[in-house]
Design a protein around this motif. Structure first.
Motif, short mmCIF file in Angstrom:
data_model
loop_
_atom_site.label_atom_id
_atom_site.label_comp_id
_atom_site.label_asym_id
_atom_site.label_seq_id
_atom_site.Cartn_x
_atom_site.Cartn_y
_atom_site.Cartn_z
N PHE A 43 0.83 -1.20 0.00
CA PHE A 43 0.00 0.00 0.00
C PHE A 43 0.87 1.25 0.00
CE2 PHE A 43 -2.68 2.97 2.75
CZ PHE A 43 -3.42 3.44 1.67
N LYS A 44 1.89 1.25 0.81
CA LYS A 44 2.82 2.38 0.88
C LYS A 44 3.46 2.64 -0.48
CE LYS A 44 7.43 3.41 2.86
NZ LYS A 44 7.31 4.84 3.24
N GLN A 45 3.93 1.59 -1.12
CA GLN A 45 4.57 1.74 -2.43
C GLN A 45 3.61 2.29 -3.46
OE1 GLN A 45 5.68 -1.92 -4.48
NE2 GLN A 45 7.50 -0.94 -5.31
N LYS A 46 2.39 1.74 -3.49
CA LYS A 46 1.40 2.19 -4.47
C LYS A 46 1.01 3.65 -4.22
CE LYS A 46 0.76 -1.76 -6.67
NZ LYS A 46 -0.42 -2.60 -6.34
N LEU A 47 0.79 4.01 -2.98
CA LEU A 47 0.36 5.37 -2.67
C LEU A 47 1.46 6.38 -2.97
CD1 LEU A 47 -2.14 6.83 -1.55
CD2 LEU A 47 -1.13 6.69 0.72
N GLU A 48 2.69 6.05 -2.59
CA GLU A 48 3.80 6.99 -2.81
C GLU A 48 4.15 7.13 -4.29
OE1 GLU A 48 6.06 6.72 1.50
OE2 GLU A 48 6.87 5.58 -0.17
N TYR A 60 7.50 1.40 7.61
CA TYR A 60 6.16 1.28 8.19
C TYR A 60 5.45 2.64 8.29
CZ TYR A 60 7.42 -3.51 9.31
OH TYR A 60 7.78 -4.84 9.22
N LEU A 61 5.94 3.62 7.57
CA LEU A 61 5.32 4.95 7.59
C LEU A 61 5.16 5.49 6.19
CD1 LEU A 61 4.37 7.56 9.05
CD2 LEU A 61 6.78 8.29 9.07
N ILE A 62 3.97 6.01 5.91
CA ILE A 62 3.72 6.74 4.67
C ILE A 62 3.69 8.22 5.05
CG2 ILE A 62 2.15 7.12 2.73
CD1 ILE A 62 0.95 4.33 3.36
#
Length: 212
Positions: A14-19, A165-167
């Motif tokens: 999720f972090k990778q996709k959002l960033e 573990y942080l966006i």
């Protein structure tokens, strides 16, 4: 598979996709910003509404990122977002912009038997969207009155040391403007009494807020 391993992988995805999707991240930030600016959680009833809205915003963001997520908080007292093949995620927020302890579990009266067992997504003002679970933050909770709370210092230290573990994203603090804030019950009442059958009641609604 080690407990929480799959949940951690889902968050990192999720972090990778959002960033990597600036438009999606901007929409998430804007949605959270509008929510926190219009519904001040200093008003107690707004806390539940803001919490529920955060669950829906995150659920929508995960689905937009290609993750098969379902919002189940209305049915499940401990899990807010369900993902296939894992237990799911609880969603918690801290919106003062300070390092306040975060309420994980509420209960009636004091209890020493409450335990934190859920993978948790944290929405943190001035920080972003984070992930943590009980194995990553051992011994970081404490009972405080009618709640089990997560101490903020261990969470902040963990995220500083484990940025995966942080966006990082723009999550503003709550507005703290009681005079201008919307109140959830008012919005619902306005919608109901605005319907055509309430020709009399809609003329006598008084939204003037009494501030003590």
């Amino acid at each position: 598979m080690t407990k929480y391993k799959r949940e951690r992988e889902i968050f990192k995805n999720f972090k990778q996709k959002l960033e990597n999707d600036a438009t999606l991240q901007k929409e998430v930030e804007e949605a959270l910003g509008i929510l926190l600016s219009e519904y001040d959680t200093t008003v107690h009833e707004n806390r539940f509404v803001v919490g529920g809205a955060c669950e829906h915003i995150l659920g929508a963001a995960m689905r937009a990122a290609g993750i098969e997520a379902k919002n189940v908080g209305v049915h499940n007292p401990r899990i807010d977002i369900q993902v296939p093949f894992v237990e799911g995620f609880s969603v918690k927020g801290s919106f003062t912009g300070k390092r306040d302890a975060i309420r994980l579990i509420n209960s009636l009266g004091e209890s020493t038997t409450r335990t934190w067992s859920e993978s948790t997504l944290f929405i943190l003002s001035n920080v972003g969207i984070a992930y943590a679970d009980p194995k990553l933050l051992r011994g970081a909770t404490t009972s405080m009155g009618d709640a089990l709370v997560l101490k903020r210092a261990p969470l902040d230290d963990f995220l500083r040391e484990n940025p995966q573990y942080l966006i990082p994203c723009r999550v503003p603090p709550k507005s703290a403007d009681i005079e201008k804030t919307k109140v959830a019950s008012e919005a619902i009442a306005k919608e109901i009494l605005g319907r055509i059958q309430f020709r009399i009641l809609k003329k006598f609604v008084d939204w003037r807020r009494v501030l003590e």
